[in-house]
Design an enzyme around this catalytic site. Sequence first.
Site, PDB file in Angstrom:
ATOM      1  N   HIS A  66      -1.237  -5.264   6.134  1.00 28.26           N
ATOM      2  CA  HIS A  66       0.123  -5.144   5.614  1.00 28.26           C
ATOM      3  C   HIS A  66       0.781  -6.515   5.702  1.00 28.26           C
ATOM      4  CE1 HIS A  66      -0.920  -1.036   7.002  1.00 28.26           C
ATOM      5  NE2 HIS A  66      -0.154  -0.621   6.030  1.00 28.26           N
ATOM      6  N   THR A 124       4.293  -1.164  -2.243  1.00 25.30           N
ATOM      7  CA  THR A 124       4.867  -0.882  -0.927  1.00 25.30           C
ATOM      8  C   THR A 124       3.976   0.077  -0.153  1.00 25.30           C
ATOM      9  OG1 THR A 124       6.069   1.132  -1.522  1.00 25.30           O
ATOM     10  CG2 THR A 124       7.166  -0.984  -1.937  1.00 25.30           C
ATOM     11  N   ASP A 125       4.253   0.201   1.119  1.00 22.04           N
ATOM     12  CA  ASP A 125       3.717   1.299   1.911  1.00 22.04           C
ATOM     13  C   ASP A 125       4.630   2.510   1.699  1.00 22.04           C
ATOM     14  OD1 ASP A 125       2.143   2.718   3.651  1.00 22.04           O
ATOM     15  OD2 ASP A 125       2.158   1.198   5.216  1.00 22.04           O
ATOM     16  N   PHE A 126       4.155   3.666   2.139  1.00 20.52           N
ATOM     17  CA  PHE A 126       4.902   4.908   1.919  1.00 20.52           C
ATOM     18  C   PHE A 126       6.273   4.857   2.597  1.00 20.52           C
ATOM     19  CE2 PHE A 126       5.818   9.259   3.620  1.00 20.52           C
ATOM     20  CZ  PHE A 126       6.190   9.832   2.411  1.00 20.52           C
TER      21      PHE A 126
END
Length: 575
Positions: free
Chosen positions: A21, A98-100
């Site tokens: 990330h 994006t991440d969740f």
Amino acid sequence: MKGLQGECLDSNRTIVATLKHFAAYGSSEGGRNAAPVHMGLRELHEIDLLPFKKAVEAGACSVMTAYNEIDGVPCTSSTYLLNDLLREQWGFDGFVITDFGAIQMLVHGHNTAENGEQAVAQSLQAGVDMEMSGYMYRKHLGQALEQGLIVEKDLDLAVWRVLEMKFRLGLFEQPFVDPEFAEQVIGCEDHIQLAREVAQEGIILLKNEGATLPLSKTGTKLAVIGPNANHIYNQLGDYTSPQPREQIVTVLDGITRKLGADSGQVLYAPGCRIKGDSKEGFAQALACAEQADVIVMVMGGSSARDFGEGTIDLRTGASVVTDDPWNDMECGEGIDRASLNLMGVQLELVQEVHKLGKPVIVVYINGRPIAEPWIDEHVHAIVEAWYPGQEGGNAIADILFGDVNPSGRLTVSIPKHVGQLPVYYHAKRTRGKRYLEMDLAPQYPFGYGLSYTEFKYENVRVIPDVIGPEDEAQVMVEVTNTGAVAGSEVVQLYIADVSASVTRAEMSLKGFRKIHLEPGQTHTVTFPVQKEHLALIDSRLQSVVEPGEFRLMVGRNSADWTACSLHIQKVGVEV
């Protein structure tokens, strides 16, 4: 990245690799998931951004933003990270996802946006092209456009990047994978064998007192005890989907196959769970141990998800932590620990078995390092297997019985005590002296791992020993297998800048080679030393090689090495 993405994107057998990330996700406050990161730009560039930069240079096509903030700026809305650095400086030409729930965190979490419209505007204009498993773009982008927070050009750019990647992948021409090919490849014999080899290479022998290992296959009765001895999901790690039982080889399976199911040499008892204080399984475990000559205790942790309703987010696979005592998950995304000890009554079980006075081998299956000083001191052998995967049981049995000589090495430092954290081999020279209760040294240093043979290092040298900032030197060492069996050694190169314009780490890993040697065989290992190995990030965030002395350390781990010196001349000085 190369293994996932391959060389040719337009093949129907290709996927895009996503780097995650971005960035500094593993350096958060207190080691907590998505917590703030307190890190200066120079350290960020020199340490955390380096692997991302290398992967972008290798052709990565997608990057996922991290939940965390860095010095007050959320990564999901960081124009510096996503545009100035990633695209303009590094030349990244893929898309950012994006991440969740990351965009929603800008409103509820980071609180840098008052509402959804501001949040999507911040993310889109910073360089986020796609939202993963969220609703913020879908719900708020139209209103953000109407309010003038974004313009059509912002939308066009993001759409263009996503569509371009779909065209590069050939998804409009071939939108579906080949099911017949998938049937041939997934779970094929070659891949099963590869899974076994990967597990063998990753297993690390931490302790082997009195050559307890390898074990004999004849005349020895084994008790296989522990919550991870026969639990398929506990050895598969986080985000694993439901698996057929017959495709997973547990440690009990592997040992039984090795000795023969009908041999009568293997006894089994789980003993306890990963978590919880129940000791109802102790009696059966001790009864098995009393009948055995050697006890193999398979302990550790679990990222196994409970596939029952209510303990897992069925949309994303993310865990929903509950107070259910039957949920053994103590590791995985969002599962943060305040200690590194074994949970539940696992240590007590090992201690009770140890009282029998028989050889005890502990096999750890786990997702984070385990700090248990009592076990380090008292048991006869310790094997660190991490999450060894579907063939993990076979691989562990291969190691235990000597069919494979262990060659794995630690990629982290394992502390004596959680109070030593952060503990890592490339600490600054100014880190301080010691704690009142203990020194700063880890229980097992970075790069550490034992073998069933011995290796001798001789004649470490660098040629030439004086070069210019743009030149290259060669570091050489002669490694000999002085033991009685063949084995593989991981030869490691560390470099230290003796004096620099900014504070630097005591040492940094700059190269490693795994070599296989027969008994008595000698091999000369050579490492190139170039600008990229010597450079630092200076106070202006520029990568430079400063003149002066560098110490080159070659050895078997970060605490066991032999050094030589390399001098870098100033520019314009004749070498």
